[in-house]
Design a protein around this motif. Structure first.
Motif, PDB file in Angstrom:
ATOM      1  N   ALA A  57      53.632  38.804  50.734  1.00 30.47           N
ATOM      2  CA  ALA A  57      52.947  39.421  51.885  1.00 30.47           C
ATOM      3  C   ALA A  57      52.262  40.719  51.463  1.00 30.47           C
ATOM      4  CB  ALA A  57      53.945  39.675  53.007  1.00 30.47           C
ATOM      5  N   ALA A  58      52.931  41.489  50.590  1.00 26.81           N
ATOM      6  CA  ALA A  58      52.339  42.751  50.118  1.00 26.81           C
ATOM      7  C   ALA A  58      51.105  42.461  49.262  1.00 26.81           C
ATOM      8  CB  ALA A  58      53.358  43.542  49.311  1.00 26.81           C
ATOM      9  N   ARG A  59      51.156  41.394  48.473  1.00 34.44           N
ATOM     10  CA  ARG A  59      50.003  41.060  47.619  1.00 34.44           C
ATOM     11  C   ARG A  59      48.789  40.683  48.461  1.00 34.44           C
ATOM     12  NH1 ARG A  59      52.255  37.294  42.762  1.00 34.44           N
ATOM     13  NH2 ARG A  59      53.583  38.846  41.784  1.00 34.44           N
ATOM     14  N   ILE A  60      49.037  39.997  49.580  1.00 31.99           N
ATOM     15  CA  ILE A  60      47.935  39.579  50.453  1.00 31.99           C
ATOM     16  C   ILE A  60      47.073  40.771  50.854  1.00 31.99           C
ATOM     17  CG2 ILE A  60      47.538  38.951  52.894  1.00 31.99           C
ATOM     18  CD1 ILE A  60      47.717  36.497  51.301  1.00 31.99           C
ATOM     19  N   ALA A  61      47.742  41.897  51.124  1.00 35.10           N
ATOM     20  CA  ALA A  61      47.029  43.081  51.608  1.00 35.10           C
ATOM     21  C   ALA A  61      45.974  43.555  50.606  1.00 35.10           C
ATOM     22  CB  ALA A  61      48.028  44.188  51.903  1.00 35.10           C
ATOM     23  N   GLY A  62      46.263  43.400  49.299  1.00 29.48           N
ATOM     24  CA  GLY A  62      45.330  43.928  48.292  1.00 29.48           C
ATOM     25  C   GLY A  62      44.446  42.872  47.652  1.00 29.48           C
ATOM     26  N   ARG A  63      44.586  41.623  48.074  1.00 27.11           N
ATOM     27  CA  ARG A  63      43.856  40.549  47.371  1.00 27.11           C
ATOM     28  C   ARG A  63      42.370  40.543  47.717  1.00 27.11           C
ATOM     29  NH1 ARG A  63      45.805  34.315  47.054  1.00 27.11           N
ATOM     30  NH2 ARG A  63      45.254  34.171  49.243  1.00 27.11           N
ATOM     31  N   ILE A  64      41.550  40.503  46.679  1.00 27.71           N
ATOM     32  CA  ILE A  64      40.098  40.353  46.840  1.00 27.71           C
ATOM     33  C   ILE A  64      39.654  39.341  45.775  1.00 27.71           C
ATOM     34  CG2 ILE A  64      39.265  42.507  47.919  1.00 27.71           C
ATOM     35  CD1 ILE A  64      39.206  43.823  45.224  1.00 27.71           C
ATOM     36  N   SER A  65      38.526  38.676  46.020  1.00 31.76           N
ATOM     37  CA  SER A  65      38.126  37.683  45.027  1.00 31.76           C
ATOM     38  C   SER A  65      36.609  37.642  44.903  1.00 31.76           C
ATOM     39  CB  SER A  65      38.681  36.311  45.394  1.00 31.76           C
ATOM     40  OG  SER A  65      38.235  35.965  46.674  1.00 31.76           O
ATOM     41  N   CYS A  66      36.185  36.961  43.842  1.00 27.21           N
ATOM     42  CA  CYS A  66      34.754  36.867  43.574  1.00 27.21           C
ATOM     43  C   CYS A  66      34.213  35.593  44.223  1.00 27.21           C
ATOM     44  CB  CYS A  66      34.519  36.847  42.067  1.00 27.21           C
ATOM     45  SG  CYS A  66      32.769  36.605  41.699  1.00 27.21           S
ATOM     46  N   PRO A  67      33.227  35.717  45.126  1.00 30.09           N
ATOM     47  CA  PRO A  67      32.698  34.514  45.776  1.00 30.09           C
ATOM     48  C   PRO A  67      31.882  33.657  44.809  1.00 30.09           C
ATOM     49  CG  PRO A  67      31.463  36.457  46.464  1.00 30.09           C
ATOM     50  CD  PRO A  67      32.573  36.948  45.573  1.00 30.09           C
ATOM     51  N   ASN A  68      31.502  34.227  43.673  1.00 30.60           N
ATOM     52  CA  ASN A  68      30.689  33.481  42.709  1.00 30.60           C
ATOM     53  C   ASN A  68      31.566  32.732  41.706  1.00 30.60           C
ATOM     54  OD1 ASN A  68      28.430  32.649  41.191  1.00 30.60           O
ATOM     55  ND2 ASN A  68      28.748  34.388  39.805  1.00 30.60           N
ATOM     56  N   CYS A  69      32.350  33.458  40.867  1.00 34.08           N
ATOM     57  CA  CYS A  69      33.125  32.759  39.832  1.00 34.08           C
ATOM     58  C   CYS A  69      34.573  32.515  40.261  1.00 34.08           C
ATOM     59  CB  CYS A  69      33.083  33.513  38.508  1.00 34.08           C
ATOM     60  SG  CYS A  69      34.058  35.031  38.491  1.00 34.08           S
ATOM     61  N   LYS A  70      34.953  32.979  41.460  1.00 34.92           N
ATOM     62  CA  LYS A  70      36.276  32.719  42.069  1.00 34.92           C
ATOM     63  C   LYS A  70      37.425  33.500  41.433  1.00 34.92           C
ATOM     64  CE  LYS A  70      34.035  29.508  44.294  1.00 34.92           C
ATOM     65  NZ  LYS A  70      33.264  29.931  45.435  1.00 34.92           N
ATOM     66  N   GLU A  71      37.121  34.432  40.508  1.00 39.11           N
ATOM     67  CA  GLU A  71      38.188  35.238  39.905  1.00 39.11           C
ATOM     68  C   GLU A  71      38.927  36.011  41.009  1.00 39.11           C
ATOM     69  OE1 GLU A  71      38.848  34.941  36.773  1.00 39.11           O
ATOM     70  OE2 GLU A  71      40.124  36.656  36.325  1.00 39.11           O
ATOM     71  N   VAL A  72      40.259  36.107  40.866  1.00 40.67           N
ATOM     72  CA  VAL A  72      41.059  36.778  41.892  1.00 40.67           C
ATOM     73  C   VAL A  72      41.530  38.142  41.376  1.00 40.67           C
ATOM     74  CG1 VAL A  72      43.120  36.596  43.347  1.00 40.67           C
ATOM     75  CG2 VAL A  72      41.845  34.531  42.749  1.00 40.67           C
ATOM     76  N   TYR A  73      41.428  39.182  42.216  1.00 39.58           N
ATOM     77  CA  TYR A  73      41.865  40.545  41.860  1.00 39.58           C
ATOM     78  C   TYR A  73      42.859  41.029  42.906  1.00 39.58           C
ATOM     79  CZ  TYR A  73      37.797  40.403  38.814  1.00 39.58           C
ATOM     80  OH  TYR A  73      36.896  40.035  37.857  1.00 39.58           O
ATOM     81  N   ASN A  74      43.563  42.117  42.572  1.00 40.02           N
ATOM     82  CA  ASN A  74      44.458  42.686  43.578  1.00 40.02           C
ATOM     83  C   ASN A  74      44.573  44.187  43.369  1.00 40.02           C
ATOM     84  OD1 ASN A  74      46.720  43.320  45.302  1.00 40.02           O
ATOM     85  ND2 ASN A  74      46.990  41.100  45.415  1.00 40.02           N
ATOM     86  N   THR A  75      44.169  44.931  44.386  1.00 41.19           N
ATOM     87  CA  THR A  75      44.172  46.389  44.243  1.00 41.19           C
ATOM     88  C   THR A  75      45.591  46.958  44.311  1.00 41.19           C
ATOM     89  OG1 THR A  75      43.720  46.504  46.606  1.00 41.19           O
ATOM     90  CG2 THR A  75      41.834  46.751  45.142  1.00 41.19           C
TER      91      THR A  75
END
Ligand code: AMP
Length: 217
Positions: free
Chosen positions: A122-140
């Motif tokens: 649940a905590a990871r969800i809050a920071g998850r962002i991703s690239c709409p082009n290559c689909k790479e996933v990041y987390n702040t």
């Protein structure tokens, strides 16, 4: 290389692990969520229905998913195996998948379950962002997953976005749906003798090391 099915609660790291496997083993990463997010942009009844379901954490119908998956794994790039991320999502899909494999003369491969504590996911969800082009996933919220330049994809330079379903309220629904509908797949595949567990609580690098051991690397 055998095909790999990744099973885990939302935000446990399936997409991140699948991307690593894709680049190291040169296998296609098939994310039904990514395919559906593309389809949800279509200006059609189906596109609008998919969009509503994704944004509210509701499963898209098995028939649609099964057709999409079948078309995808028939492609040439899947002939030596692939990574499934987000499929199957329930026992009915797993049963349909067994039939599909028989028909296409393909092997099931291995099922890797990434275990994670609910509160951490649940905590990871809050920071998850991703690239709409290559689909790479990041987390702040994670040092190892923070992009080098804020809001920009390290790999392709695209502006990163937050998924509409990555909020606390929808997460709880998605987590409960996982427990009710997807977690029974662990028993289903354990009976077939193909399940391996990894601990996803320690993050990207640790999860990947455990997965590589299972795959014999
Ligand atoms: P994901 O990117 O895997 O978290 O999936 C995002 C959303 O897409 C899910 O919450 C569902 O609405 C839909 N979805 C993805 N894969 C499936 C599937 N195999 N069966 C039904 N719905 C799916």
């Amino acid at each position: 290389m055998k095909s790999v099915i990744l099973i885990a609660a939302p935000a446990a790291g399936k997409g991140t692990e699948a991307a690593l496997l894709k680049s190291e083993y040169n296998m296609p990463h098939i994310s039904t969520g990514d395919i559906l997010r593309e389809k949800s942009k279509e200006d059609s009844e189906m596109g609008r229905d998919i969009s509503y379901k994704i944004n509210n954490g509701i499963f898209v119908s098995d028939d649609i998913i099964i057709d999409i998956l079948k078309e995808r794994i028939k492609k040439e790039d899947c002939k030596n195996g692939y990574i499934l991320d987000g499929f199957p999502r329930n026992v009915a899909q797993a049963e349909a998948y067994q039939e599909m494999l028989k028909e296409l003369n393909k092997e099931l491969g291995v099922v890797i379950v990434i275990d994670i504590d609910k509160s951490l996911a649940a905590a990871r969800i809050a920071g998850r962002i991703s690239c709409p082009n290559c689909k790479e996933v990041y987390n702040t919220n994670s040092k190892e997953l923070t992009p080098k330049v804020e809001g920009i994809c390290d790999k392709c330079g695209e502006k990163l976005v937050k998924r509409a379903d990555d909020n606390e309220e929808t997460y709880l629904d998605r987590y409960n749906t996982y427990i009710e509908k997807t977690a029974p797949l662990i028993d289903y595949y354990t009976k077939l003798g193909v399940v391996y567990h990894v601990d996803g609580n320690s993050g990207k690098a640790s999860t990947h090391e455990q997965v590589k051991k299972i795959l014999g690397e």
